[in-house]
Motif scaffolding. Structure first.
Motif, short mmCIF file in Angstrom:
data_model
loop_
_atom_site.label_atom_id
_atom_site.label_comp_id
_atom_site.label_asym_id
_atom_site.label_seq_id
_atom_site.Cartn_x
_atom_site.Cartn_y
_atom_site.Cartn_z
N THR B 21 80.74 63.93 53.35
CA THR B 21 80.47 62.51 53.53
C THR B 21 81.23 61.65 52.53
O THR B 21 81.42 60.45 52.75
CB THR B 21 78.96 62.24 53.38
N SER B 22 81.64 62.25 51.43
CA SER B 22 82.38 61.48 50.42
C SER B 22 83.85 61.88 50.46
O SER B 22 84.22 62.94 50.98
CB SER B 22 81.80 61.81 49.04
N ASP B 23 84.69 60.99 49.91
CA ASP B 23 86.11 61.32 49.83
C ASP B 23 86.43 62.14 48.58
O ASP B 23 87.58 62.48 48.34
CB ASP B 23 86.96 60.05 49.86
#
Lengths: 282, 365
Positions: B21-23
């Motif tokens: 979900t995060s970069d």
């Protein structure tokens, strides 16, 4: 006679080329001395042998346009700092102007670049090596040629945005009577050094300057003229010393001033339309 | 073998379903796998199913033949430094994946781009190489990227990308090579490499059965006299359009890859530069268009200026030259093959115009 008129699809003047106009050929291109179809002006024409090198041809056009712009900027900077005293640096005399760059049916879509030279005609130019191999010269005649060599290196080193050039004496043309030197090896430079590290610049400048000194030392014929020994000694003493064209150019002209007086000029004087530094012809 | 190709929607869905979900730290799953097992996840472990394959996707027809579903596969392998300052490159690759696929695809009309996005480190690292299979669907690519185990911190120079080059040269079975074309290989690094390839390290990375895998792929090497580094690179260049994307390491690679090194300022625009290189090599992107293309994709003028001369010096249309030289027919979607292993279809979707003969006028020019 067989000749071909190559028409620029961009609408510029066509170029007439005959097989006899071939000046040089490498693995990658042929170099012709063509003529404008109407003007009959001499045009140096490079035609690549493979479409694969069309990109390098375009890069060459781009590079020469950039050099022209850099040259003008440096000229303006100098005027801004020192005022307009009529002198011009004329770095733009050291490389050709790329007039046209295109591909067309006549070349099977291989790209063709055409070049002119500012304020002169290609008819007056000869390859430096041909001249060097065919004749020896006195020290004073060699001196201006070295001055132009160093000026080219000074330009490359002064224009910080510019690439480093791995200098190839095969690609030097000179016009003896006009004291002009033009470097035409930009395609080859891009072919071999398009990815050269900028961190190499110092080393390449040093190598280039040493190559220039070496070429001049082997060209001069001793005939006991005034200052000849000092000139040769200076070149030998400073071989391996400079790694920046600007420094070398300044030091060299200071030395010439001290040796032979004010007959040599690092820049071009065009006040009153007089070229003052053309007293010592080859 | 299906008709699915990469899509942005599938990419987003896959990231969500895999918890990416995060970069940042997109490789948590892979790193956890390593902590628990001491091994790389199979999807990126070069010793699992050692050969990497890029194949034509075919579906059976009602009359027992085989139909091309998407187009000619085009293998695109990248191997990116994952050590030291390059440690966040897997995160960047994950974020840039839609751009990578879309931009490369645009330069390969009619092809089926298949991506193997790998990472390399140093022989001192626990894992020298993360090398996935060639994939074309978002879920599989997101999957293998999330299972990478980049070295991230620390590290010193030189690094060891030569094992990635070895793998691309000898441990790849690509349809492009079989029909006389070449796929793409990009190595992105900011450091020089060690100058040797050792058998011990080959076996450590690719497993003890590496010699059998090589033999299966047509390279029956005696371990005592297998290709050295220079020969490996020469063979790599024979098999792939191989390029170095260099961030201040041009000096070192010049001796091996002259004319194939693109100096970059960072890895920010890898997809844009890779697609430009592919466009030039495929003869899609004319020299005059390269700069405008990069500008239109948002590449900064500094980055363009740094790379443009090297880009323009690349052989324009090199793939087209191969196509002409080897008289290659490039399969299209809808072509029918008699057998699954045939290289030339029996029914072509449309008439092939063929290779135009070179004009003989002005042959002396």
């Amino acid at each position: 006679m067989i000749y071909l008129v190559i028409n620029d699809p961009n609408g510029n003047e066509g170029i007439c080329i005959t097989p006899r106009d071939l000046l040089a050929e490498t693995d990658n291109y042929k170099l012709y001395l063509g003529r404008g179809e109407n003007s009959a002006d001499a045009l140096l024409c490079r035609i690549v042998k493979s479409k694969a090198q069309n990109g390098i041809m375009y890069a060459e056009k781009k590079l020469l346009d950039e050099l022209s712009e850099l040259s003008q900027n440096l000229e303006q900077e100098r005027i801004a700092k020192q005022g307009d005293d009529g002198r011009k640096i004329h770095y733009d005399w050291l490389f050709p102007v790329c007039e046209q760059s295109f591909s067309c049916d006549a070349t099977d879509n291989r790209r063709i670049n055409t070049f002119s030279v500012l304020d002169a005609s290609w008819d007056k130019f000869v390859p430096f090596l041909k001249l060097k191999n065919g004749t020896k010269v006195d020290a004073k005649s060699a001196a201006w040629v070295l001055g132009r060599f160093l000026k080219l290196q000074a330009f490359l080193d002064e224009s910080e945005n510019c690439r480093s050039l791995d200098f190839n004496p095969d690609m030097v043309l000179i016009a003896p009577k006009q004291h002009r030197l033009v470097y035409v090896g930009w395609f080859d430079e891009l072919l071999h050094g398009g990815d050269r590290s900028y961190s190499h610049c110092d080393l390449i400048s040093k190598l280039n300057i040493d190559r220039m000194f070496d070429a001049i030392l082997s060209w001069v014929e001793k005939n006991d003229t005034e200052g000849e020994d000092e000139f040769m000694s200076w070149l030998k003493r400073f071989t391996g010393y400079f790694n920046n064209g600007l420094e070398a150019h300044v030091a060299y002209y200071e030395f010439l001033d001290a040796l032979w007086g004010k007959g040599y000029h690092p820049f071009t004087f065009n006040k009153d339309g007089v070229w003052k530094n053309v007293d010592n012809f080859v | 073998m299906g008709r699915l190709v990469f899509s942005k929607a599938a990419y987003e869905t896959s990231r969500k379903s895999r918890g990416v979900t995060s970069d940042k730290d997109v490789t948590r799953k892979g790193e956890q796998h390593v902590r628990e097992t001491g091994k790389l996840p199979p999807s990126v472990d070069p010793s699992v199913d050692t050969l990497r394959r890029s194949m034509l996707r075919l579906d059976p027809t009602e009359d027992g033949k085989w139909e091309v579903t998407v187009g000619c596969p085009m293998d695109i392998e990248t191997s990116v430094d994952s050590t030291g300052s390059m440690g966040d490159n897997v995160d960047r690759a994950m974020s840039a994946l839609p751009r990578t696929y879309e931009l490369c695809s645009a330069m390969l009309p009619g092809y089926d781009p298949q991506l193997a996005l790998g990472f390399f480190g140093d022989v001192c690292d626990k894992f020298v190489l993360n090398r996935p299979q060639f994939e074309m669907e978002a879920d599989k690519i997101v999957g293998y990227l999330s299972e990478m185990n980049p070295e991230r911190n620390g590290g010193d120079t030189p690094e060891d990308p030569q094992y990635s080059m070895f793998a691309s040269a000898y441990l790849t079975s690509a349809y492009t090579n079989k029909i006389g074309l070449k796929g793409y290989y990009f190595l992105c690094t900011d450091a020089p490499m060690h100058g040797t390839i050792s058998n011990d390290t080959l076996e450590r990375i690719f497993g003890e059965k590496v010699w059998e895998a090589l033999k299966d792929n047509g390279y029956d090497f005696d371990p005592l006299c297998r290709p050295d580094l220079r020969e490996t690179i020469e063979d790599l260049k024979k098999n792939k359009h191989a390029f170095i994307l260099s961030i201040d390491a041009e000096e070192f690679y010049q001796r091996y890859f002259e004319g194939r090194i693109i100096p970059l300022l960072s890895t920010d625009y890898l997809p844009e530069f890779e697609s430009a290189i592919i466009g030039i090599t495929e003869g899609i992107l004319e020299p005059e268009e390269v700069e405008k293309y990069l500008e239109s994709k948002g590449v900064s003028s500094f980055d363009i200026k740094h790379a443009i001369h090297a880009l323009l010096a690349l052989p324009f249309g090199a793939q087209r030259e191969l196509e002409q030289q080897n008289k290659v027919y490039i399969p299209k979607a809808g072509d029918i093959f008699e057998n699954k292993t045939d290289l030339v279809p029996t029914i072509k979707r449309e008439d092939d115009a063929g290779v135009e003969p070179e004009s003989e006028s002005s042959a002396w020019l």
